[in-house]
Design a protein around this motif. Sequence first.
Motif, PDB file in Angstrom:
ATOM      1  N   UNK A   1      48.559  33.502  47.621  1.00  0.00           N
ATOM      2  CA  UNK A   1      48.980  34.839  47.888  1.00  0.00           C
ATOM      3  C   UNK A   1      50.369  34.892  46.881  1.00  0.00           C
ATOM      4  N   UNK A   2      51.137  34.010  47.223  1.00  0.00           N
ATOM      5  CA  UNK A   2      52.619  34.214  46.454  1.00  0.00           C
ATOM      6  C   UNK A   2      52.396  34.059  44.830  1.00  0.00           C
ATOM      7  N   UNK A   3      51.623  32.949  44.251  1.00  0.00           N
ATOM      8  CA  UNK A   3      51.272  32.791  43.086  1.00  0.00           C
ATOM      9  C   UNK A   3      50.430  33.966  42.492  1.00  0.00           C
ATOM     10  N   UNK A   4      49.510  34.601  43.013  1.00  0.00           N
ATOM     11  CA  UNK A   4      48.641  35.601  42.685  1.00  0.00           C
ATOM     12  C   UNK A   4      49.263  37.013  42.754  1.00  0.00           C
TER      13      UNK A   4
ATOM     14  N   UNK B   1      37.076  37.984  20.443  1.00  0.00           N
ATOM     15  CA  UNK B   1      36.961  38.737  19.217  1.00  0.00           C
ATOM     16  C   UNK B   1      38.193  39.343  18.984  1.00  0.00           C
ATOM     17  N   UNK B   2      39.383  38.762  19.555  1.00  0.00           N
ATOM     18  CA  UNK B   2      40.842  39.053  19.411  1.00  0.00           C
ATOM     19  C   UNK B   2      41.119  40.561  19.589  1.00  0.00           C
ATOM     20  N   UNK B   3      40.167  41.198  20.726  1.00  0.00           N
ATOM     21  CA  UNK B   3      40.644  42.468  21.012  1.00  0.00           C
ATOM     22  C   UNK B   3      41.483  42.396  22.423  1.00  0.00           C
ATOM     23  N   UNK B   4      41.969  41.447  22.848  1.00  0.00           N
ATOM     24  CA  UNK B   4      42.837  41.057  23.896  1.00  0.00           C
ATOM     25  C   UNK B   4      43.532  39.830  23.487  1.00  0.00           C
ATOM     26  N   UNK B   5      44.788  39.601  24.088  1.00  0.00           N
ATOM     27  CA  UNK B   5      45.894  38.563  23.184  1.00  0.00           C
ATOM     28  C   UNK B   5      45.160  37.337  24.173  1.00  0.00           C
ATOM     29  N   UNK B   6      45.393  36.236  23.536  1.00  0.00           N
ATOM     30  CA  UNK B   6      45.270  35.133  24.228  1.00  0.00           C
ATOM     31  C   UNK B   6      46.043  34.853  25.645  1.00  0.00           C
ATOM     32  N   UNK B   7      45.455  34.207  26.697  1.00  0.00           N
ATOM     33  CA  UNK B   7      46.193  34.319  27.672  1.00  0.00           C
ATOM     34  C   UNK B   7      45.446  35.240  28.692  1.00  0.00           C
ATOM     35  N   UNK B   8      44.895  36.331  28.240  1.00  0.00           N
ATOM     36  CA  UNK B   8      44.142  37.152  29.311  1.00  0.00           C
ATOM     37  C   UNK B   8      43.614  36.729  29.923  1.00  0.00           C
ATOM     38  N   UNK B   9      42.503  35.774  29.963  1.00  0.00           N
ATOM     39  CA  UNK B   9      41.595  35.228  30.936  1.00  0.00           C
ATOM     40  C   UNK B   9      42.483  34.289  31.857  1.00  0.00           C
ATOM     41  N   UNK B  10      43.449  33.844  31.430  1.00  0.00           N
ATOM     42  CA  UNK B  10      44.376  32.831  32.492  1.00  0.00           C
ATOM     43  C   UNK B  10      45.130  33.898  33.370  1.00  0.00           C
ATOM     44  N   UNK B  11      45.303  35.259  32.936  1.00  0.00           N
ATOM     45  CA  UNK B  11      46.018  36.100  33.851  1.00  0.00           C
ATOM     46  C   UNK B  11      44.952  36.581  34.750  1.00  0.00           C
ATOM     47  N   UNK B  12      43.691  37.021  34.434  1.00  0.00           N
ATOM     48  CA  UNK B  12      42.792  37.288  35.357  1.00  0.00           C
ATOM     49  C   UNK B  12      42.281  36.489  36.177  1.00  0.00           C
ATOM     50  N   UNK B  13      42.433  35.082  36.093  1.00  0.00           N
ATOM     51  CA  UNK B  13      42.145  33.966  37.125  1.00  0.00           C
ATOM     52  C   UNK B  13      43.356  34.022  37.991  1.00  0.00           C
ATOM     53  N   UNK B  14      44.466  33.955  37.789  1.00  0.00           N
ATOM     54  CA  UNK B  14      45.585  34.249  38.610  1.00  0.00           C
ATOM     55  C   UNK B  14      45.212  35.301  39.564  1.00  0.00           C
ATOM     56  N   UNK B  15      45.214  36.546  39.071  1.00  0.00           N
ATOM     57  CA  UNK B  15      45.022  37.589  39.887  1.00  0.00           C
ATOM     58  C   UNK B  15      43.946  37.291  40.843  1.00  0.00           C
ATOM     59  N   UNK B  16      42.769  37.053  40.392  1.00  0.00           N
ATOM     60  CA  UNK B  16      41.369  36.783  41.216  1.00  0.00           C
ATOM     61  C   UNK B  16      41.740  35.672  42.039  1.00  0.00           C
ATOM     62  N   UNK B  17      42.327  34.625  42.150  1.00  0.00           N
ATOM     63  CA  UNK B  17      42.661  33.727  43.274  1.00  0.00           C
ATOM     64  C   UNK B  17      43.498  34.218  44.290  1.00  0.00           C
ATOM     65  N   UNK B  18      44.609  35.018  43.696  1.00  0.00           N
ATOM     66  CA  UNK B  18      45.348  35.749  44.599  1.00  0.00           C
ATOM     67  C   UNK B  18      44.575  36.635  45.587  1.00  0.00           C
ATOM     68  N   UNK B  19      43.821  37.604  45.081  1.00  0.00           N
ATOM     69  CA  UNK B  19      42.893  38.358  45.926  1.00  0.00           C
ATOM     70  C   UNK B  19      41.857  37.641  46.805  1.00  0.00           C
ATOM     71  N   UNK B  20      41.452  36.495  46.242  1.00  0.00           N
ATOM     72  CA  UNK B  20      40.597  35.889  47.375  1.00  0.00           C
ATOM     73  C   UNK B  20      41.642  35.148  48.542  1.00  0.00           C
ATOM     74  N   UNK B  21      42.749  34.921  48.295  1.00  0.00           N
ATOM     75  CA  UNK B  21      43.623  34.508  49.229  1.00  0.00           C
ATOM     76  C   UNK B  21      43.970  35.632  50.231  1.00  0.00           C
ATOM     77  N   UNK B  22      44.293  36.640  49.724  1.00  0.00           N
ATOM     78  CA  UNK B  22      44.636  37.985  50.521  1.00  0.00           C
ATOM     79  C   UNK B  22      43.522  38.266  51.456  1.00  0.00           C
ATOM     80  N   UNK B  23      42.328  38.150  51.054  1.00  0.00           N
ATOM     81  CA  UNK B  23      40.950  38.561  51.580  1.00  0.00           C
ATOM     82  C   UNK B  23      40.956  37.452  52.477  1.00  0.00           C
ATOM     83  N   UNK B  24      41.024  36.058  52.416  1.00  0.00           N
ATOM     84  CA  UNK B  24      40.856  34.958  53.450  1.00  0.00           C
ATOM     85  C   UNK B  24      41.740  34.994  54.642  1.00  0.00           C
TER      86      UNK B  24
END
Length: 395
Positions: free
Chosen positions: A276-279, A352-375
């Motif tokens: 939760x803290x990380x995400x 396709x360079x429509x989003x900056x590099x690191x966007x997928x890393x960001x999404x994974x951090x947020x997703x893990x935080x969401x799962x922890x909140x739910x659990x």
Amino acid sequence: MKSFKETKASLMNLLLEVDSTPVLAAGGVVIGSVMAVQLFTSADPIGRCFTFWRQLSAHEKRLTSGESVNNSVDKYNELHSTTTSTNERNEQYSSLVNSYYDLATVFYEWGWGSSFHFSYQYPKESFHQSIQRHEYQLAAHLGSRCLSDPSTHILDVGCGVGGPMRNLCQFVAAKITGITLNPYQVQRGNELNQKTGLSHRATSVQGDFMQLPFENETFDGAYAIEATCHAPDRVACYQQIYDKLKPGAVFACYEWCLTDRFDPNNAEHVRMKRDIELGNGLPDITTTTVCWEALQAAGFEPIVEKDLALTPNVQVWYTPLLPSWNPLSQRFQFNWLGAILTNIMIYSLEFFWLAPKGTIKTQKVLQAGGFALRDAGKEGLFTAMYLMVGRKPRK
């Protein structure tokens, strides 16, 4: 850093790992459903996605936490590494929180809306109706005079992009000033204030709520919605708010807290707390008891404290984080297929360079935080809506 060929190969491997038939069929259903919603309802999913893409494409130009999204997310993850202590995160809370919202704000607005908070839902109440009702319920604690008098001034502590204050300004006469640490949120909030015609009464300013940049006894009321959880010291944070309120003014707050069911000796409980803290950009999470005692230690006269997560006969606050197979629901992304499609979409934007590099890393951090909140919500270890209301004593 991966080369273009390596990135392309990674994307192809990801696609080959998935049986394409059900994915394509489900994708067709999703696209058809989106078009139906776009054509026959007041919702605007295509417009929201275009806004999301436009914001992502310009993301790196407005960063204040690093020279690139990839660099910012790496710095953020370093602050939450296992070698970084809670005390170190508290000392660096400003960098940690700013980095988090540099990365997360675009995703929040796209997937959640402009009010970055949870709410429980009554039967037949839509998600967005519940969000607004949750805000109105909190504001009601400030009192009718504070809300109805055009001369009064209210402080929104940790305003994000200003969704709550714009919602409130449509129904109250008071002026509302919101403060947020992140410069992009200030720019985006004032842009939306102007767009909705409320900029004469709703204003976002940049600042730290541990050092509020206002004169003492400026405000007639204050509220915070799931924001002061980012504070490294609750007493000091509440004391800042106390000092800026006029005598007799009320502060109402929804806090993120651990409940009495949290066991610091339980490894699974500790893991959920860390995720939760990380995400969610938190230096540390504390308990309901600590927050309530901190409010009083700051000088406030206690009025109300209640965990609204225990409200009976409602949809629980973490319902939006539960998986759904309804392609029209934002919960679709939490089932296995929705998660794959979301990751493919964001990976493709990077590819396709429509989003900056690191966007997928960001999404994974947020997703893990969401799962922890739910659990943690399911286990009753954590609440996103611990209500506290206090009054600054009259002279």
